[in-house]
Design a protein around this motif. Structure first.
Motif, PDB file in Angstrom:
ATOM      1  N   MET A 122       0.845  -1.179   0.000  1.00 54.54           N
ATOM      2  CA  MET A 122       0.000   0.000   0.000  1.00 54.54           C
ATOM      3  C   MET A 122       0.889   1.240   0.000  1.00 54.54           C
ATOM      4  SD  MET A 122      -3.080   0.995   2.599  1.00 54.54           S
ATOM      5  CE  MET A 122      -4.310  -0.169   2.114  1.00 54.54           C
ATOM      6  N   ASN A 123       0.393   2.282  -0.587  1.00 48.71           N
ATOM      7  CA  ASN A 123       1.117   3.535  -0.716  1.00 48.71           C
ATOM      8  C   ASN A 123       1.454   4.110   0.670  1.00 48.71           C
ATOM      9  OD1 ASN A 123       1.987   6.094  -1.351  1.00 48.71           O
ATOM     10  ND2 ASN A 123       0.428   6.438  -2.888  1.00 48.71           N
ATOM     11  N   PRO A 124       2.721   4.504   0.903  1.00 45.56           N
ATOM     12  CA  PRO A 124       3.095   5.083   2.207  1.00 45.56           C
ATOM     13  C   PRO A 124       2.325   6.353   2.552  1.00 45.56           C
ATOM     14  CG  PRO A 124       5.055   4.606   0.901  1.00 45.56           C
ATOM     15  CD  PRO A 124       3.868   4.342   0.034  1.00 45.56           C
ATOM     16  N   THR A 125       1.900   7.093   1.541  1.00 54.64           N
ATOM     17  CA  THR A 125       1.147   8.318   1.796  1.00 54.64           C
ATOM     18  C   THR A 125      -0.185   7.999   2.465  1.00 54.64           C
ATOM     19  OG1 THR A 125       2.158   9.307  -0.155  1.00 54.64           O
ATOM     20  CG2 THR A 125       0.219  10.401   0.718  1.00 54.64           C
ATOM     21  N   ILE A 126      -0.799   6.910   2.065  1.00 59.58           N
ATOM     22  CA  ILE A 126      -2.070   6.529   2.669  1.00 59.58           C
ATOM     23  C   ILE A 126      -1.860   6.150   4.135  1.00 59.58           C
ATOM     24  CG2 ILE A 126      -3.913   4.797   2.623  1.00 59.58           C
ATOM     25  CD1 ILE A 126      -3.720   4.888  -0.420  1.00 59.58           C
ATOM     26  N   TRP A 127      -0.771   5.457   4.434  1.00 60.10           N
ATOM     27  CA  TRP A 127      -0.463   5.109   5.824  1.00 60.10           C
ATOM     28  C   TRP A 127      -0.205   6.359   6.650  1.00 60.10           C
ATOM     29  CZ3 TRP A 127      -1.972   0.811   7.685  1.00 60.10           C
ATOM     30  CH2 TRP A 127      -1.998  -0.337   6.912  1.00 60.10           C
ATOM     31  N   MET A 128       0.487   7.343   6.054  1.00 59.39           N
ATOM     32  CA  MET A 128       0.729   8.603   6.762  1.00 59.39           C
ATOM     33  C   MET A 128      -0.583   9.329   7.035  1.00 59.39           C
ATOM     34  SD  MET A 128       4.248   9.899   4.911  1.00 59.39           S
ATOM     35  CE  MET A 128       3.883  11.569   5.254  1.00 59.39           C
ATOM     36  N   ALA A 129      -1.477   9.344   6.049  1.00 64.98           N
ATOM     37  CA  ALA A 129      -2.775   9.997   6.224  1.00 64.98           C
ATOM     38  C   ALA A 129      -3.590   9.295   7.300  1.00 64.98           C
ATOM     39  CB  ALA A 129      -3.533   9.999   4.902  1.00 64.98           C
ATOM     40  N   LEU A 130      -3.564   7.977   7.307  1.00 65.33           N
ATOM     41  CA  LEU A 130      -4.280   7.225   8.333  1.00 65.33           C
ATOM     42  C   LEU A 130      -3.713   7.526   9.721  1.00 65.33           C
ATOM     43  CD1 LEU A 130      -6.368   5.122   9.147  1.00 65.33           C
ATOM     44  CD2 LEU A 130      -4.644   3.371   8.693  1.00 65.33           C
ATOM     45  N   GLY A 131      -2.410   7.597   9.825  1.00 67.66           N
ATOM     46  CA  GLY A 131      -1.780   7.955  11.094  1.00 67.66           C
ATOM     47  C   GLY A 131      -2.195   9.333  11.563  1.00 67.66           C
ATOM     48  N   LEU A 132      -2.252  10.286  10.652  1.00 66.00           N
ATOM     49  CA  LEU A 132      -2.673  11.641  11.010  1.00 66.00           C
ATOM     50  C   LEU A 132      -4.123  11.659  11.464  1.00 66.00           C
ATOM     51  CD1 LEU A 132      -1.983  14.613  11.203  1.00 66.00           C
ATOM     52  CD2 LEU A 132      -2.565  14.844   8.787  1.00 66.00           C
TER      53      LEU A 132
END
Length: 66
Positions: free
Chosen positions: A1-11
């Motif tokens: 999965m795209n790291p940006t999506i993981w960052m957004a989920l974390g935020l």
């Protein structure tokens, strides 16, 4: 999965956690009042959040050139 999506989920998780962490009494009252709302209104509110999230995602994705 795209790291940006993981960052957004974390935020999102950080922002969601700030409410009960900083203002537990206000948060509890808000959740209690949400529980009394009719299903139709909650669905509209949820749908609005989904649409807003999709619009933000689309705007950021087009700005990033992906």
């Amino acid at each position: 999965m795209n790291p940006t999506i993981w960052m957004a989920l974390g935020l999102v998780l950080v922002l969601e956690g700030l409410g009960p962490m900083l203002f537990p009494t206000v948060w509890r009252k808000m959740i209690g009042s949400l529980a009394t709302l009719p299903d139709r209104l909650l669905r509209r509110f949820g749908g609005g959040l989904v649409v807003a999230g999709c619009v933000i995602y689309y705007m950021l994705r087009s700005k990033m050139g992906a």
